[in-house]
Design a protein around this motif. Structure first.
Motif, PDB file in Angstrom:
ATOM      1  N   VAL A 133       4.299  -4.261 -25.282  1.00 12.18           N
ATOM      2  CA  VAL A 133       3.245  -3.474 -25.936  1.00 12.18           C
ATOM      3  C   VAL A 133       1.965  -4.313 -26.038  1.00 12.18           C
ATOM      4  O   VAL A 133       0.857  -3.814 -25.795  1.00 12.18           O
ATOM      5  N   GLU A 135      -0.784   0.234 -26.430  1.00 11.55           N
ATOM      6  CA  GLU A 135       0.023   1.272 -27.096  1.00 11.55           C
ATOM      7  C   GLU A 135       0.033   2.600 -26.340  1.00 11.55           C
ATOM      8  O   GLU A 135       0.785   3.514 -26.695  1.00 11.55           O
ATOM      9  N   LEU A 191       3.378   4.008 -25.200  1.00 12.78           N
ATOM     10  CA  LEU A 191       4.403   4.400 -26.186  1.00 12.78           C
ATOM     11  C   LEU A 191       4.479   5.912 -26.374  1.00 12.78           C
ATOM     12  O   LEU A 191       3.470   6.617 -26.252  1.00 12.78           O
TER      13      LEU A 191
END
Ligand SMILES: CC(C)(COP(=O)(O)OP(=O)(O)OC[C@H]1O[C@@H](n2cnc3c(N)ncnc32)[C@H](O)[C@@H]1O)[C@@H](O)C(=O)NCCC(=O)NCCS
Ligand SMILES: Nc1ncnc2c1ncn2[C@@H]1O[C@H](COP(=O)(O)OP(=O)(O)OP(=O)(O)O)[C@@H](O)[C@H]1O
Length: 229
Positions: free
Chosen positions: A50, A55, A58
């Motif tokens: 990450v 991000e 995700l």
């Protein structure tokens, strides 16, 4: 302990062969499962990935969107190398832990199913090395059918790996999986006979039984030395 390496290309049939090993009572360590575990939310691997990829990769629940990350890394060799570099230590450690658990259980023959066995230089830890080979056309067809993917996408995944012909040239045992499942099973029976041959002396000493025997011999030797005047 005999650690058999099982490798090949994407969709060449490793899982199909590893299921045959399991059906014959031979434990298999699956590197894809280990790799999935080290990328679960909150793990060390997840944090590194990450931090490096952002991000955006995700899902809403915080897990890695594997399809999205796959699209990124299989179309960009630099990003793929980065992902490999970040995850390699976690994957190696995970595999080692699985092997250790099987050693403690007393297993004498185990199989390591590692798609990137040669690329990750793990081949030196396994003997013999079994390569599941298919011709490129069959590989592409099976991959597209299994994953429901487009030709370009499937090709980029195949091209992300060392060529199957090169892997074949470095194998101790080759399984040609271009034919039917029946033909595969026939070859598998021969492979099974080969890999279940009695352990060599070195393999025996690396097994739990061998280690206990060595320890016991040392113990007895020391006891005898202490007793003698
Ligand atoms: C990129 C990721 C998220 C894509 O996930 P996805 O669920 O779509 O694929 P999955 O993990 O089931 O892998 C399917 C096959 O792709 C091939 N593959 C996976 N990673 C790689 C890679 N870095 N390079 C080349 N081929 C790969 C393998 O043949 C594997 O069996 C995932 O493959 C991943 O985390 N890869 C890096 C970890 C790794 O090296 N895994 C291989 C274990 S040695
Ligand atoms: N001999 C065969 N005949 C027809 N289909 C096969 C044969 N062997 C395997 N398959 C099919 O081909 C696909 C790929 O096989 P498998 O999943 O075993 O490959 P793999 O090498 O483990 O792939 P990956 O690297 O993605 O984990 C699966 O859908 C499987 O059912």
């Amino acid at each position: 302990m005999r650690i058999v390496g099982l490798t090949g290309g994407i969709a060449s049939g490793k899982s199909t062969v590893s299921n045959l090993f399991k059906a014959h009572g031979i434990p298999v360590v699956d590197a894809d499962i280990v790799a999935r575990n080290v990328l679960k939310k909150g793990t060390g691997g997840w944090k590194k990935v990450v931090a490096a990829f952002g991000e955006d990769i995700l899902l809403e629940n915080g897990e890695v969107d594997r399809a999205k990350l796959g699209q990124i890394v299989f179309s960009d060799p630099g990003r793929r190398q980065l992902l490999n570099r970040l995850l390699a230590p976690f994957i190696s450690r995970g595999i080692l832990m699985e092997v250790l658990k099987l050693w403690i259980k007393g297993c004498s023959i185990i199989v390591l199913d590692v798609p990137l066995l040669f690329e990750a230089k793990m081949d030196k830890w396994t003997k013999p090395i079994v390569v599941v080979w298919v011709d490129r056309k069959t590989q592409l067809q099976r991959l597209m059918i299994r994953d429901g993917s487009m030709e370009e996408d499937a090709k980029s995944r195949i091209n992300a790996q060392m060529s199957l012909d090169l892997k074949r040239s470095q194998a101790d045992i080759v399984i040609d999986n271009t034919g039917s499942l029946e033909a595969l099973q026939e070859q598998f029976q021969k492979v099974l006979t080969q890999i279940t041959r009695p352990l060599t002396w070195t393999e025996f000493m690396l097994s739990r039984k061998g280690a206990f025997m060595a320890l016991f011999s040392i113990f007895v030797g020391v006891a005898i030395c202490k007793r003698s005047p």
